[in-house]
Design a protein around this motif. Structure first.
Motif, PDB file in Angstrom:
ATOM      1  N   LEU A 290       0.810  -1.216   0.000  1.00 32.88           N
ATOM      2  CA  LEU A 290       0.000   0.000   0.000  1.00 32.88           C
ATOM      3  C   LEU A 290       0.844   1.268   0.000  1.00 32.88           C
ATOM      4  N   GLN A 291       2.121   1.146   0.186  1.00 31.33           N
ATOM      5  CA  GLN A 291       3.011   2.300   0.069  1.00 31.33           C
ATOM      6  C   GLN A 291       3.251   2.674  -1.391  1.00 31.33           C
ATOM      7  N   TYR A 292       2.919   1.759  -2.303  1.00 28.80           N
ATOM      8  CA  TYR A 292       3.182   1.998  -3.726  1.00 28.80           C
ATOM      9  C   TYR A 292       1.931   1.899  -4.606  1.00 28.80           C
ATOM     10  N   PHE A 293       0.908   1.183  -4.131  1.00 28.59           N
ATOM     11  CA  PHE A 293      -0.305   0.994  -4.924  1.00 28.59           C
ATOM     12  C   PHE A 293      -1.541   1.295  -4.078  1.00 28.59           C
ATOM     13  N   PRO A 294      -2.539   1.982  -4.676  1.00 25.99           N
ATOM     14  CA  PRO A 294      -3.791   2.209  -3.950  1.00 25.99           C
ATOM     15  C   PRO A 294      -4.578   0.910  -3.835  1.00 25.99           C
ATOM     16  N   MET A 295      -5.435   0.826  -2.823  1.00 20.87           N
ATOM     17  CA  MET A 295      -6.188  -0.394  -2.573  1.00 20.87           C
ATOM     18  C   MET A 295      -7.056  -0.795  -3.770  1.00 20.87           C
ATOM     19  N   GLU A 296      -7.568   0.202  -4.499  1.00 26.78           N
ATOM     20  CA  GLU A 296      -8.451  -0.122  -5.632  1.00 26.78           C
ATOM     21  C   GLU A 296      -7.724  -0.802  -6.788  1.00 26.78           C
ATOM     22  N   GLN A 297      -6.393  -0.840  -6.732  1.00 26.51           N
ATOM     23  CA  GLN A 297      -5.633  -1.526  -7.768  1.00 26.51           C
ATOM     24  C   GLN A 297      -5.260  -2.949  -7.367  1.00 26.51           C
ATOM     25  N   ILE A 298      -5.724  -3.370  -6.196  1.00 28.62           N
ATOM     26  CA  ILE A 298      -5.416  -4.707  -5.698  1.00 28.62           C
ATOM     27  C   ILE A 298      -6.723  -5.467  -5.466  1.00 28.62           C
ATOM     28  N   LEU A 299      -6.830  -6.647  -6.048  1.00 26.79           N
ATOM     29  CA  LEU A 299      -8.009  -7.499  -5.844  1.00 26.79           C
ATOM     30  C   LEU A 299      -7.613  -8.705  -4.997  1.00 26.79           C
ATOM     31  N   PHE A 300      -8.414  -8.982  -3.978  1.00 30.42           N
ATOM     32  CA  PHE A 300      -8.161 -10.129  -3.107  1.00 30.42           C
ATOM     33  C   PHE A 300      -9.174 -11.228  -3.409  1.00 30.42           C
ATOM     34  N   VAL A 301      -8.666 -12.362  -3.840  1.00 30.15           N
ATOM     35  CA  VAL A 301      -9.504 -13.508  -4.203  1.00 30.15           C
ATOM     36  C   VAL A 301      -9.455 -14.516  -3.059  1.00 30.15           C
ATOM     37  N   SER A 302     -10.599 -15.025  -2.668  1.00 31.76           N
ATOM     38  CA  SER A 302     -10.668 -16.015  -1.597  1.00 31.76           C
ATOM     39  C   SER A 302     -10.320 -17.399  -2.143  1.00 31.76           C
ATOM     40  N   GLY A 303      -9.278 -17.997  -1.572  1.00 28.67           N
ATOM     41  CA  GLY A 303      -8.906 -19.344  -1.989  1.00 28.67           C
ATOM     42  C   GLY A 303      -9.991 -20.359  -1.683  1.00 28.67           C
ATOM     43  N   GLU A 304     -10.746 -20.127  -0.575  1.00 33.21           N
ATOM     44  CA  GLU A 304     -11.839 -21.034  -0.220  1.00 33.21           C
ATOM     45  C   GLU A 304     -12.986 -20.927  -1.225  1.00 33.21           C
ATOM     46  N   ARG A 305     -13.343 -19.699  -1.588  1.00 31.91           N
ATOM     47  CA  ARG A 305     -14.443 -19.505  -2.544  1.00 31.91           C
ATOM     48  C   ARG A 305     -14.045 -19.924  -3.953  1.00 31.91           C
ATOM     49  N   LEU A 306     -12.754 -19.917  -4.224  1.00 33.46           N
ATOM     50  CA  LEU A 306     -12.286 -20.380  -5.528  1.00 33.46           C
ATOM     51  C   LEU A 306     -12.601 -21.868  -5.698  1.00 33.46           C
ATOM     52  N   ILE A 307     -12.741 -22.577  -4.563  1.00 35.05           N
ATOM     53  CA  ILE A 307     -13.119 -23.990  -4.590  1.00 35.05           C
ATOM     54  C   ILE A 307     -14.638 -24.157  -4.547  1.00 35.05           C
ATOM     55  N   SER A 308     -15.286 -23.410  -3.648  1.00 35.12           N
ATOM     56  CA  SER A 308     -16.735 -23.585  -3.468  1.00 35.12           C
ATOM     57  C   SER A 308     -17.562 -22.884  -4.536  1.00 35.12           C
ATOM     58  N   ASP A 309     -17.055 -21.768  -5.077  1.00 34.83           N
ATOM     59  CA  ASP A 309     -17.802 -21.001  -6.089  1.00 34.83           C
ATOM     60  C   ASP A 309     -16.822 -20.388  -7.090  1.00 34.83           C
ATOM     61  N   PRO A 310     -16.185 -21.220  -7.917  1.00 38.60           N
ATOM     62  CA  PRO A 310     -15.164 -20.697  -8.844  1.00 38.60           C
ATOM     63  C   PRO A 310     -15.709 -19.661  -9.815  1.00 38.60           C
TER      64      PRO A 310
END
Length: 396
Positions: A290-310
């Motif tokens: 976050l010192q170099y990129f704003p939060m809106e440029q980072i997407l967080f993907v849930s590893g659990e949901r990638l299995i339950s709802d890909p």
């Protein structure tokens, strides 16, 4: 010498000054024609030499500079060993890099996984549309506009394989490790690893160790501040056990998970210097990004949901990348044996595709008391991570 009438008859026609000049001009003309003919014959052989010389020029810059053999060097060179170069990337170049964990010198690369990926790549044939697009050499290599930066054992391989189904995404199959291990090779070396893309297509790569590499945010920002970053996160306790399981599969004689987890089992002090533990302190690593990129440029993907709802998670990723939602439920089926979703049709193939045998390893039994101690350790870091991202991943 006697005067000969015969010689006189031969010399007489050319004794006139005018006729002498004509004779001289005729001789000069024939010499000029001969020289012109010789020059044309020589020049006709020049294009092939010019082309060969051009092929011998250097391409690229810096340490990534490559010299292609010219005519003479190709004639004199010894036969070279065959190199298996994938359509998407140059595997030999990537494989030569050092493969050390930056946190505590553990091996980070799963070579069984890499071999499995290579076999999968080799079995695939390009789709007709892709073949027609690239058969004439159209498109160009670009630096990636989006990078999957983490985390190890979070589900990054699954995400990349799912995304490659999208026609507007072109991705490197192997992990370049440019911003952590190969940065001195230069951006041209990095660009050369990328696949060719057409207008409107996105170039991607994934290297999970970037997320925990302190220098990576500044280096990626220096390449492009507009780079979109994707982080696949997973319950840090489960992730640590999965990390240990991978190492155990290669080194059966390593100490137990419990003994590596604690600095002192009696006091219950967690050893945060062990990479399997440290990677899961997501809030600490995110603060660096976050010192170099704003939060809106980072997407967080849930590893659990990638299995339950890909399809649901892939929908979020496609929106984040500004792409049409092409990858949907119709692309997936759940493999009961492996315990995770697989593709009904992989990129460039009409056959179902599941991740290789290196995925879905059976975890060893861990003492429940140790698991609970780890959950207590991670809880405050998880809470901070939820606040920073504005998303509760439900790990507690």
């Amino acid at each position: 010498m006697e005067y000969s009438p015969v010689c006189h008859s031969l010399y007489a026609p050319w004794s006139s000054p005018v006729k002498k000049k004509l004779l001289l001009l005729s001789i000069m003309f024939f010499i000029w024609v001969y020289m012109l003919y010789s020059c044309v014959g020589y020049c006709s052989s020049m294009p092939s030499l010019v082309v060969e010389g051009y092929r011998g020029k250097e391409t690229g810059s810096g340490l990534g500079k490559r010299t292609e053999p010219g005519l003479v060097s190709r004639l004199l060179a010894k036969p070279q060993p065959w190199e298996d170069i994938e359509s998407d990337y140059e595997e030999p170049s990537i494989r030569t890099a050092a493969s050390r964990d930056l946190l505590n010198n553990e091996l980070d690369t799963d070579w069984d996984e890499m071999r499995e990926e290579l076999r999968s790549e080799q079995q695939r044939a390009p789709e007709p549309s892709a073949m027609s697009s690239f058969s004439n050499g159209s498109g160009s290599k670009k630096l990636p506009q989006a990078i999957i930066i983490g985390v190890k054992k979070g589900g990054t391989r699954a995400l990349l394989e799912f995304l490659r189904v999208h026609p507007d995404i072109r991705a490197v199959g192997a992990e370049p490790h440019f911003f952590d291990r190969n940065y001195d090779n230069g951006l041209e070396w990095y660009r050369d690893l990328m696949p060719k893309t057409l207008e409107g297509q996105i170039t991607m790569e994934k290297t999970p160790s970037y997320f925990v590499t302190r220098e990576a945010p500044a280096r990626i920002s220096a390449m492009s501040r507009d780079t979109k970053l994707i982080v696949v996160v997973r319950d840090p306790v489960t992730r640590a056990i999965s990390d240990y399981t991978q190492t155990l599969s290669k080194k059966p004689d390593i100490p137990s998970f419990e003994s590596l987890t604690f600095k002192n089992r009696t006091t219950g002090l967690i050893d945060t210097s062990w990479s399997a533990i440290q990677i899961g302190i997501y809030a600490k690593h995110l603060d660096n990004w976050l010192q170099y990129f704003p939060m809106e440029q980072i997407l967080f993907v849930s590893g659990e949901r990638l299995i339950s709802d890909p399809a649901g998670e892939l929908g979020r990723v496609q929106d984040f990348l500004g792409l049409k939602r092409i990858i949907t439920d119709k692309h997936f089926y759940f493999n009961q044996t492996k315990g995770f979703p697989c593709l009904k049709k992989a990129e460039g193939s009409s056959k179902p595709h599941c991740l290789g045998k290196t995925k879905g390893r059976t975890h060893p039994n861990i003492d429940p008391e140790v698991v609970q101690r780890l959950r207590d350790f991670y809880r405050p870091f998880n809470m901070k991570f939820y606040q920073m991202t504005g998303h509760n991943f439900g790990w507690d």
